[in-house]
Design a protein around this motif. Structure first.
Motif, PDB file in Angstrom:
ATOM      1  N   UNK A 117     -19.734   5.618   6.537  1.00  0.00           N
ATOM      2  CA  UNK A 117     -19.773   6.298   5.246  1.00  0.00           C
ATOM      3  C   UNK A 117     -20.821   7.405   5.294  1.00  0.00           C
ATOM      4  N   UNK A 118     -20.386   8.607   4.936  1.00  0.00           N
ATOM      5  CA  UNK A 118     -21.258   9.772   4.957  1.00  0.00           C
ATOM      6  C   UNK A 118     -21.287  10.383   3.564  1.00  0.00           C
ATOM      7  N   UNK A 119     -22.476  10.726   3.118  1.00  0.00           N
ATOM      8  CA  UNK A 119     -22.623  11.303   1.795  1.00  0.00           C
ATOM      9  C   UNK A 119     -21.825  12.595   1.680  1.00  0.00           C
ATOM     10  N   UNK A 120     -21.089  12.738   0.585  1.00  0.00           N
ATOM     11  CA  UNK A 120     -20.318  13.960   0.358  1.00  0.00           C
ATOM     12  C   UNK A 120     -21.205  15.087  -0.159  1.00  0.00           C
TER      13      UNK A 120
ATOM     14  N   UNK B 103     -15.091   7.527   7.108  1.00  0.00           N
ATOM     15  CA  UNK B 103     -14.573   8.084   8.359  1.00  0.00           C
ATOM     16  C   UNK B 103     -14.342   6.936   9.336  1.00  0.00           C
ATOM     17  N   UNK B 104     -13.079   6.725   9.708  1.00  0.00           N
ATOM     18  CA  UNK B 104     -12.745   5.685  10.684  1.00  0.00           C
ATOM     19  C   UNK B 104     -12.821   6.295  12.079  1.00  0.00           C
TER      20      UNK B 104
ATOM     21  N   UNK C 279     -16.189  14.833  16.780  1.00  0.00           N
ATOM     22  CA  UNK C 279     -15.095  15.728  17.170  1.00  0.00           C
ATOM     23  C   UNK C 279     -13.726  15.051  17.073  1.00  0.00           C
ATOM     24  N   UNK C 280     -13.727  13.733  17.184  1.00  0.00           N
ATOM     25  CA  UNK C 280     -12.469  12.989  17.097  1.00  0.00           C
ATOM     26  C   UNK C 280     -12.660  11.740  16.227  1.00  0.00           C
ATOM     27  N   UNK C 281     -11.634  11.392  15.486  1.00  0.00           N
ATOM     28  CA  UNK C 281     -11.683  10.219  14.616  1.00  0.00           C
ATOM     29  C   UNK C 281     -10.245   9.817  14.297  1.00  0.00           C
ATOM     30  N   UNK C 282     -10.072   8.738  13.556  1.00  0.00           N
ATOM     31  CA  UNK C 282      -8.722   8.244  13.267  1.00  0.00           C
ATOM     32  C   UNK C 282      -8.240   8.599  11.868  1.00  0.00           C
ATOM     33  N   UNK C 283      -9.124   8.526  10.889  1.00  0.00           N
ATOM     34  CA  UNK C 283      -8.701   8.851   9.524  1.00  0.00           C
ATOM     35  C   UNK C 283      -9.919   8.960   8.629  1.00  0.00           C
ATOM     36  N   UNK C 284      -9.674   9.334   7.387  1.00  0.00           N
ATOM     37  CA  UNK C 284     -10.778   9.447   6.430  1.00  0.00           C
ATOM     38  C   UNK C 284     -10.291   9.077   5.037  1.00  0.00           C
ATOM     39  N   UNK C 285     -11.240   8.854   4.161  1.00  0.00           N
ATOM     40  CA  UNK C 285     -10.974   8.628   2.750  1.00  0.00           C
ATOM     41  C   UNK C 285     -12.148   9.153   1.950  1.00  0.00           C
TER      42      UNK C 285
END
Length: 479
Positions: free
Chosen positions: A100-103, A91-92, A73-79
């Motif tokens: 790392x989560x599979x797209x 996902x930081x 529900x909460x995180x800092x950033x993504x790439x």
């Protein structure tokens, strides 16, 4: 008058003895620097990672879908990255750990950050076969990964190769901090101990280190000045004694003293540039010693992502990097294209923020100024910097950055894609920076090429070393 002359001579000898060991250590490390930074520097296949555009990554799931499937529900950033023929969302989390989560199916990749760091290290070295001896997360600088490299945290990937190659990787930005082989690692440690006296910082802290350096450099500078004064006061006597010796055909028993004076005069100017720029450098660093300032951080709520990151009003074929930023009570997709333009799209409305990168840079600069208890006033001028120059040099590592110029003459350089302050340059910092690169590192000779500049700087350091050694030999002979 005779007493004054003798006192000058006495103080010259005292100051010279105080500065002797520092001068030897600085001259020897100065002689080694071109070998470390130029001639013996290891080469690497690739120094810059070129990411694929988003249309080539072909993510099947949006960021919001991946977050929901993993109950984040909460995180800092993504790439969004691709390696080993698979696309992942970086996902930081709130703990600043990157997962790392599979797209394609949102599954978590175990040890994903280590795997991506290894992938990048192999990309930069073009080494797909050597065994990885160790991989460790480095959160502080040390003798082999020094503050000049700027980037933290990084993964240190050590290969089991004859040259002992280590590669430092910042996975969140898919870039390399630096790389070292065994030879360079040894030279880095030796240079740091001999030139900056890092052992003092380790034992007693940075302020004590700088104070000792201040005393040593001051002794060197005043030894030089007193030596020139002594020569000016005694030059007639030196000349008379030398003429009498020649007329009488006597052997020169003070040849060491004469060489010390002659070589000292020859290198006096370069010694002055070394000492004055070093003293200025130490004074400014002493003035800037302060507790570590906090960096800008943010918390993103997944519910704010009303607009899918796969439905942005920018063509996927030009998107090379995506992230999120939160400022001024709004959350934006931060999208970098293949022309280094950074776009800001509101995650709730889908509207694009005009001059978004300028607005975010100004917001961050104001944050960092307030964090250093500096007032924010006046309308700053903002421009993007894409290449290093004399003020924002290669030492700062980060590009592109936004340059925020305030009416008080301060320039703040912000890397908006990481929300980091790259550096700040005020009046005295600017003057010190120019004096150091031109008077200490001889950047004024860059027109002749790096090899020529390094040779000239080595000859200057060698001259200072020889003059110091002859001076010490003269002192011993007098005893």
């Amino acid at each position: 008058m005779a007493t004054a002359k003798q006192n000058f001579y006495k103080w010259h000898r005292i100051l010279g003895l105080i500065a002797l060991v520092p001068v030897i250590s600085w001259a020897l490390s100065g002689l080694s620097h071109p070998f470390m930074s130029n001639w013996f520097r290891p080469t690497i296949a690739q120094e810059v990672y070129k990411p694929a555009v988003q249309s080539q990554l072909k993510p099947a799931l949006s960021l919001k879908q991946v977050l929901d499937k993993n109950k984040i529900s909460q995180f800092r950033n993504f790439g969004l990255v691709n390696f080993y023929n698979h696309t992942y969302y970086q996902v930081m989390g709130l703990d600043s750990v990157i997962n790392y989560y599979s797209a394609n199916d949102a599954t978590l990749l175990n040890n994903g950050d280590q795997l991506y760091a290894t992938y990048l290290a192999r990309y930069f070295t073009a080494d797909s076969t050597s065994k990885v001896k160790s991989i460790t997360l480095q959160k502080t600088f040390d003798g082999q990964y020094q503050p000049i490299n700027r980037l933290l945290p990084v993964w240190k990937v050590s290969f089991d190769t004859p040259n002992g190659m280590d590669v430092y990787i910042e996975t969140s930005q898919s870039r390399m901090g630096t790389f070292n082989n065994t030879t360079r690692k040894v030279m880095l440690v030796v240079f740091e101990q001999l030139h900056t006296w890092a052992f003092l910082k380790t034992w007693f802290g940075e302020r004590v280190q700088l104070m000792v350096l201040f005393i040593a450099v001051s002794a060197m500078l005043f030894s030089l000045i007193s030596g020139l004064v002594v020569y000016g006061l005694f030059w007639k006597k030196f000349k008379t004694v030398q003429q009498a010796r020649r007329e009488q055909g006597k052997a020169d028993k003070r040849i060491v003293h004469r060489y010390h004076r002659q070589i000292g005069l020859i290198v006096s100017f370069v010694m002055l540039t070394f000492a004055a720029s070093a003293l200025f450098h130490v004074i400014v660093k002493l003035n800037n010693v302060e507790p570590q300032k906090i960096s800008y951080s943010q918390v993103i709520n997944s519910n704010d992502l009303k607009l899918s990151n796969l439905s942005l009003p920018i063509n996927d074929s030009v998107i090379v990097k995506s992230g999120l930023v939160k400022f001024q009570d709004s959350t934006y997709y931060q999208v970098s294209d293949n022309k280094k333009i950074v776009h800001y799209i509101n995650t709730a409305t889908g509207n694009q923020l005009n001059n978004g990168d300028n607005a975010y840079a100004a917001y961050l600069a104001a944050f960092y100024r307030r964090n250093e208890n500096q007032k924010v006033y006046g309308q700053p001028k903002i421009s993007q910097v894409r290449q290093f120059d004399n003020e924002y040099g290669f030492i700062n590592k980060r590009l592109p950055v936004q340059k925020i110029s305030y009416p008080d003459g301060q320039n703040w350089y912000i890397e908006t894609t990481t929300s980091q302050l790259a550096t700040k340059v005020a009046g005295i910092d600017r003057a010190e920076g120019f004096s150091f690169i031109f008077l200490h590192k001889y950047f004024g000779m860059s027109w002749a090429g790096k090899n020529v500049r390094d040779i000239v700087s080595m000859l200057a350091a060698l001259g200072v070393l020889v003059a110091a050694l002859f001076g010490f030999a003269a002192f011993i002979k007098n005893k």
